[in-house]
Design a protein around this motif. Structure first.
Motif, PDB file in Angstrom:
ATOM      1  N   UNK A  78      24.794  21.733   1.013  1.00 35.89           N
ATOM      2  CA  UNK A  78      24.673  23.171   1.278  1.00 35.89           C
ATOM      3  C   UNK A  78      25.998  23.925   1.145  1.00 35.89           C
ATOM      4  N   UNK A  79      26.983  23.243   0.549  1.00 33.75           N
ATOM      5  CA  UNK A  79      28.279  23.877   0.265  1.00 33.75           C
ATOM      6  C   UNK A  79      28.896  24.487   1.523  1.00 33.75           C
ATOM      7  N   UNK A  80      28.895  23.707   2.589  1.00 37.53           N
ATOM      8  CA  UNK A  80      29.489  24.140   3.849  1.00 37.53           C
ATOM      9  C   UNK A  80      30.874  23.534   4.006  1.00 37.53           C
ATOM     10  N   UNK A  81      31.742  24.231   4.716  1.00 40.80           N
ATOM     11  CA  UNK A  81      33.070  23.711   5.026  1.00 40.80           C
ATOM     12  C   UNK A  81      33.099  23.351   6.504  1.00 40.80           C
ATOM     13  N   UNK A  82      33.360  22.076   6.800  1.00 47.18           N
ATOM     14  CA  UNK A  82      33.257  21.601   8.178  1.00 47.18           C
ATOM     15  C   UNK A  82      34.489  20.806   8.606  1.00 47.18           C
ATOM     16  N   UNK A  83      34.935  21.118   9.829  1.00 48.24           N
ATOM     17  CA  UNK A  83      35.920  20.277  10.518  1.00 48.24           C
ATOM     18  C   UNK A  83      35.139  19.515  11.583  1.00 48.24           C
ATOM     19  N   UNK A  84      35.211  18.188  11.546  1.00 47.58           N
ATOM     20  CA  UNK A  84      34.389  17.345  12.416  1.00 47.58           C
ATOM     21  C   UNK A  84      35.307  16.465  13.256  1.00 47.58           C
ATOM     22  N   UNK A 126      43.687  13.592  11.460  1.00 45.89           N
ATOM     23  CA  UNK A 126      42.709  14.298  10.628  1.00 45.89           C
ATOM     24  C   UNK A 126      42.768  13.787   9.195  1.00 45.89           C
ATOM     25  N   UNK A 127      41.587  13.608   8.590  1.00 48.96           N
ATOM     26  CA  UNK A 127      41.489  13.109   7.224  1.00 48.96           C
ATOM     27  C   UNK A 127      40.610  14.039   6.391  1.00 48.96           C
ATOM     28  N   UNK A 128      41.060  14.351   5.196  1.00 49.09           N
ATOM     29  CA  UNK A 128      40.288  15.179   4.274  1.00 49.09           C
ATOM     30  C   UNK A 128      39.374  14.245   3.487  1.00 49.09           C
ATOM     31  N   UNK A 129      38.101  14.152   3.888  1.00 54.18           N
ATOM     32  CA  UNK A 129      37.164  13.255   3.214  1.00 54.18           C
ATOM     33  C   UNK A 129      36.825  13.794   1.828  1.00 54.18           C
ATOM     34  N   UNK A 130      36.638  15.093   1.752  1.00 52.49           N
ATOM     35  CA  UNK A 130      36.526  15.789   0.469  1.00 52.49           C
ATOM     36  C   UNK A 130      36.995  17.226   0.723  1.00 52.49           C
ATOM     37  N   UNK A 131      37.039  18.084  -0.283  1.00 53.01           N
ATOM     38  CA  UNK A 131      37.600  19.425  -0.074  1.00 53.01           C
ATOM     39  C   UNK A 131      36.918  20.239   1.028  1.00 53.01           C
ATOM     40  N   UNK A 132      35.664  19.912   1.360  1.00 54.87           N
ATOM     41  CA  UNK A 132      34.957  20.728   2.346  1.00 54.87           C
ATOM     42  C   UNK A 132      34.702  20.014   3.682  1.00 54.87           C
ATOM     43  N   UNK A 133      35.123  18.766   3.813  1.00 51.77           N
ATOM     44  CA  UNK A 133      34.822  18.016   5.046  1.00 51.77           C
ATOM     45  C   UNK A 133      36.082  17.320   5.555  1.00 51.77           C
ATOM     46  N   UNK A 134      36.567  17.811   6.708  1.00 52.05           N
ATOM     47  CA  UNK A 134      37.721  17.208   7.377  1.00 52.05           C
ATOM     48  C   UNK A 134      37.237  16.468   8.607  1.00 52.05           C
TER      49      UNK A 134
END
Length: 224
Positions: A78-84, A126-134
């Motif tokens: 869904x092209x969301x940007x998330x910090x988890x 913190x790790x950047x799994x891909x450009x939109x999911x940290x």
């Protein structure tokens, strides 16, 4: 404490603690429960007006990593940007993690690598799994946790109140409320009256909603 892998009713796996007679996910279906409680009732419920804006999610109880994996998948689709951000004082061992094959049940081979990244990533960083999911996992108990951001959404996935009663208190929910944005959402599978009372006292507007298969009700709480 001994941990065993068991297959749940929908074919997905969970971890069971035989000594406590408790499982990490519902035996009616691990993926089904996580999808219903955390993705459908939580992530998808978030106001449409928030679409496209970054979202910060906190999970109490990283466990098998299933909730984080499903969140990653939903964000990607869904092209969301998330910090988890998630905590767990007693993470699974590598040999147990290797037996969990959620990517097969989800019919998404690419998720195997993501699942491994989530579990193999260094703790407390913190790790950047891909450009939109940290993604950041912290090895600590809730009483020692200090949030690093203000959260929009909380997945409260502790063991049941009968197993971990100290986590289902007004004090803990107040601590979480203080780390949330007003209007933020907390979802959990338990709808016990004592749980709802503690949430209300902590500053949430609490609603009982239909639960996942095998459970009549769950709770969605909004920070007020």
């Amino acid at each position: 404490m001994k941990r065993e892998i068991q297959v749940t009713a929908d074919g997905s796996q969970t971890i069971v603690l035989p000594e406590l007679n408790v499982s990490y996910h519902s035996m009616h279906g691990a993926i089904g429960e996580s999808m219903h409680v955390f993705i459908e009732a939580g992530l998808k419920f978030f106001p449409a007006s928030h679409a496209g804006a970054p979202m910060a999610i906190f999970e109490l109880g990283f466990g098998t990593g299933l909730n984080a994996l499903l969140t990653f998948l939903h964000a990607e689709q869904n092209k969301m940007k998330i910090y988890y951000e998630t905590i767990d004082p007693y993470p699974l061992e590598a040999d147990q993690i290797s037996l969990l094959q959620y990517h097969e049940q989800l019919k998404h081979p690419g998720l195997k690598e993501i699942f491994e990244q989530l579990h193999d990533s260094e703790w407390n960083k913190a790790h950047q799994i891909n450009p939109s999911f940290t993604f950041k996992k912290i090895k600590c108990k809730m009483e020692n946790y200090a949030g690093s951001t203000s959260f929009n959404l909380i997945y409260f996935d502790a063991f049941a109140p009968t197993i971990q009663p100290l986590l289902w208190t007004t004090e803990i929910f107040k601590k979480l409320r203080d780390q949330m944005q007003t209007g933020g959402i907390l979802v959990t599978y338990s709808s016990k009256s004592t749980v709802r009372k503690a949430m209300t006292e902590a500053g949430f507007m609490v609603t009982k909603i239909p639960g996942p298969y095998g459970k009549r009700e769950m709770v969605r709480a909004i920070a007020i």
